[in-house]
Design an enzyme around this catalytic site. Structure first.
Site, mmCIF file in Angstrom:
data_model
loop_
_atom_site.group_PDB
_atom_site.id
_atom_site.type_symbol
_atom_site.label_atom_id
_atom_site.label_comp_id
_atom_site.label_asym_id
_atom_site.label_seq_id
_atom_site.Cartn_x
_atom_site.Cartn_y
_atom_site.Cartn_z
ATOM 1 N N ASN A 71 0.870 -1.181 0.000
ATOM 2 C CA ASN A 71 0.000 0.000 0.000
ATOM 3 C C ASN A 71 0.904 1.226 0.000
ATOM 4 O OD1 ASN A 71 -1.799 2.050 0.423
ATOM 5 N ND2 ASN A 71 -2.340 1.456 2.523
ATOM 6 N N TRP A 72 1.042 1.807 -1.181
ATOM 7 C CA TRP A 72 1.971 2.941 -1.304
ATOM 8 C C TRP A 72 1.414 4.228 -0.695
ATOM 9 C CZ3 TRP A 72 4.469 3.134 -6.867
ATOM 10 C CH2 TRP A 72 5.320 2.033 -7.019
ATOM 11 N N LYS A 73 0.108 4.257 -0.431
ATOM 12 C CA LYS A 73 -0.534 5.487 0.053
ATOM 13 C C LYS A 73 -0.227 6.636 -0.935
ATOM 14 C CE LYS A 73 -0.196 3.487 4.571
ATOM 15 N NZ LYS A 73 -0.236 3.631 5.999
ATOM 16 N N HIS A 126 -9.638 1.494 4.241
ATOM 17 C CA HIS A 126 -8.418 1.651 5.043
ATOM 18 C C HIS A 126 -8.703 2.604 6.202
ATOM 19 C CE1 HIS A 126 -4.373 2.807 6.212
ATOM 20 N NE2 HIS A 126 -3.967 1.698 5.638
ATOM 21 N N GLU A 145 -7.111 4.964 7.372
ATOM 22 C CA GLU A 145 -6.858 6.382 7.066
ATOM 23 C C GLU A 145 -8.053 6.990 6.350
ATOM 24 O OE1 GLU A 145 -3.108 5.806 5.107
ATOM 25 O OE2 GLU A 145 -2.206 5.262 7.030
ATOM 26 N N GLU A 148 -5.965 -4.841 10.218
ATOM 27 C CA GLU A 148 -4.966 -3.802 10.461
ATOM 28 C C GLU A 148 -5.306 -3.056 11.749
ATOM 29 O OE1 GLU A 148 -2.716 -2.628 6.655
ATOM 30 O OE2 GLU A 148 -4.375 -1.251 6.924
ATOM 31 N N GLY A 175 1.928 2.357 10.652
ATOM 32 C CA GLY A 175 2.893 3.442 10.516
ATOM 33 C C GLY A 175 3.550 3.853 11.821
ATOM 34 N N SER A 201 2.890 -2.069 10.304
ATOM 35 C CA SER A 201 4.322 -2.126 10.599
ATOM 36 C C SER A 201 4.953 -3.484 10.279
ATOM 37 C CB SER A 201 4.589 -1.715 12.058
ATOM 38 O OG SER A 201 4.181 -0.373 12.272
ATOM 39 N N GLY A 218 2.567 -1.213 4.249
ATOM 40 C CA GLY A 218 2.652 0.204 3.909
ATOM 41 C C GLY A 218 4.098 0.619 3.676
ATOM 42 N N GLY A 219 4.700 1.220 4.691
ATOM 43 C CA GLY A 219 6.040 1.786 4.570
ATOM 44 C C GLY A 219 7.052 0.845 3.917
HETATM 45 P P1 PGA Z 1 2.472 0.319 7.584
HETATM 46 O O1 PGA Z 1 1.051 0.588 6.887
HETATM 47 O O2 PGA Z 1 2.976 -1.003 7.060
HETATM 48 O O3 PGA Z 1 3.337 1.470 7.166
HETATM 49 O O4 PGA Z 1 2.237 0.274 9.046
HETATM 50 C C1 PGA Z 1 0.149 -0.450 6.663
HETATM 51 C C2 PGA Z 1 -1.083 0.085 5.991
HETATM 52 O O5 PGA Z 1 -1.449 1.237 6.234
HETATM 53 O O6 PGA Z 1 -1.734 -0.616 5.209
#
Ligand code: PGA
Length: 252
Positions: A9-11, A94, A96, A166, A172, A212, A233-234
């Protein structure tokens, strides 16, 4: 037997040209044998990244989709549009989007239904906040979110659904859930899926862990019986993403 799925997930990261540069730098290291690998990229990078990935088995996904086919919805992208672009996956709900863009359980459900109607695989995100976990409400939250998200999903389309557990406090933050916390929650989601669709179908639905995930913790997380891969994500925007993908082979 469920095939492992590692979804990045590149956001809101990488311009289209940076996105192409990044995938060109990592694609030859990504091992897609016996697992699905998908990069969920910003809309404007979908086509350039798809083009850059030609000749590989790495797939692309979107990070959201609207719940109507077309119409006066300025700024939105419909599932029919993604389908025509041959984008097979889309992240829905998600945290967010739930927290910052007013996404609700109802709109998550509408988006999932419409995505499925157009043949897309929705990666539906669920998970509790830190406050909810501390109040021992994790299972209540998951029960409600999963029930809403899957309302009216037809049995014959259920196998296309992917659920991403999640925990919000792990996203994050570097605070990965322990392997036991992650497996317990995913096992609980499996029970909810069995209640909803029956065991034969529920056993085919993939449940991912997200929050994470790193090259260091991925193998242990992905080795759990109810964790069928990760939503990353990251670590999916780092040159070492191939190490996370590699960890997805442990459960064939
Ligand atoms: P993260 O993000 O791996 O950076 O914690 C995961 C996500 O938001 O899907």
């Amino acid at each position: 037997m469920r095939k492992m799925l590692i979804a990045g997930n590149w956001k809101m990261n990488f311009t289209p040209s940076n996105a192409v540069g990044f995938v060109n730098s990592i694609k030859s290291n990504i091992d897609t044998a016996k697992r699905d690998v998908v990069l969920c990229v910003p809309y404007v990078a979908l086509q350039p990244v798809k083009d850059a990935l030609k000749g590989t088995n790495i797939q692309v996904g979107a990070q959201n989709v609207h719940y109507m086919d077309d119409g006066a919805y300025t700024g939105e992208i419909s599932p029919a549009m993604l389908n025509e672009m041959k984008v097979p996956y889309v992240i829905i709900g998600h945290s967010e989007r739930r927290e910052k863009f007013g996404e609700s359980d109802t709109t998550v459900n509408l988006r999932a239904l419409r995505a499925l109607k157009h043949g897309l695989s929705p990666i539906i995100c669920v998970g509790e906040s830190q406050k909810q976990r501390l109040a021992n409400r994790t299972e209540d939250v998951l029960r409600k979110q999963v029930a809403f998200a899957l309302d009216e999903v037809k049995d014959e389309r259920a196998e296309k659904v992917v659920i991403a557990y999640e925990p919000i406090w792990a996203i994050g933050t570097g605070m990965t859930a322990t392997t036991k916390q992650a497996e317990d929650a995913c096992a609980f989601i499996r029970i909810l899926l069995i209640e909803r669709f029956g065991a034969p179908t529920a056993e085919k639905i993939r449940i991912l862990y997200g929050g994470s995930v790193t090259p260091t913790n991925a193998a242990e997380l992905f080795s759990q019986p109810n964790i069928d891969g990760g939503l990353v994500g990251g670590a999916s925007t780092a040159p070492t993403f191939d190490q996370v993908v590699k960890a997805g082979l442990c459960c064939e």
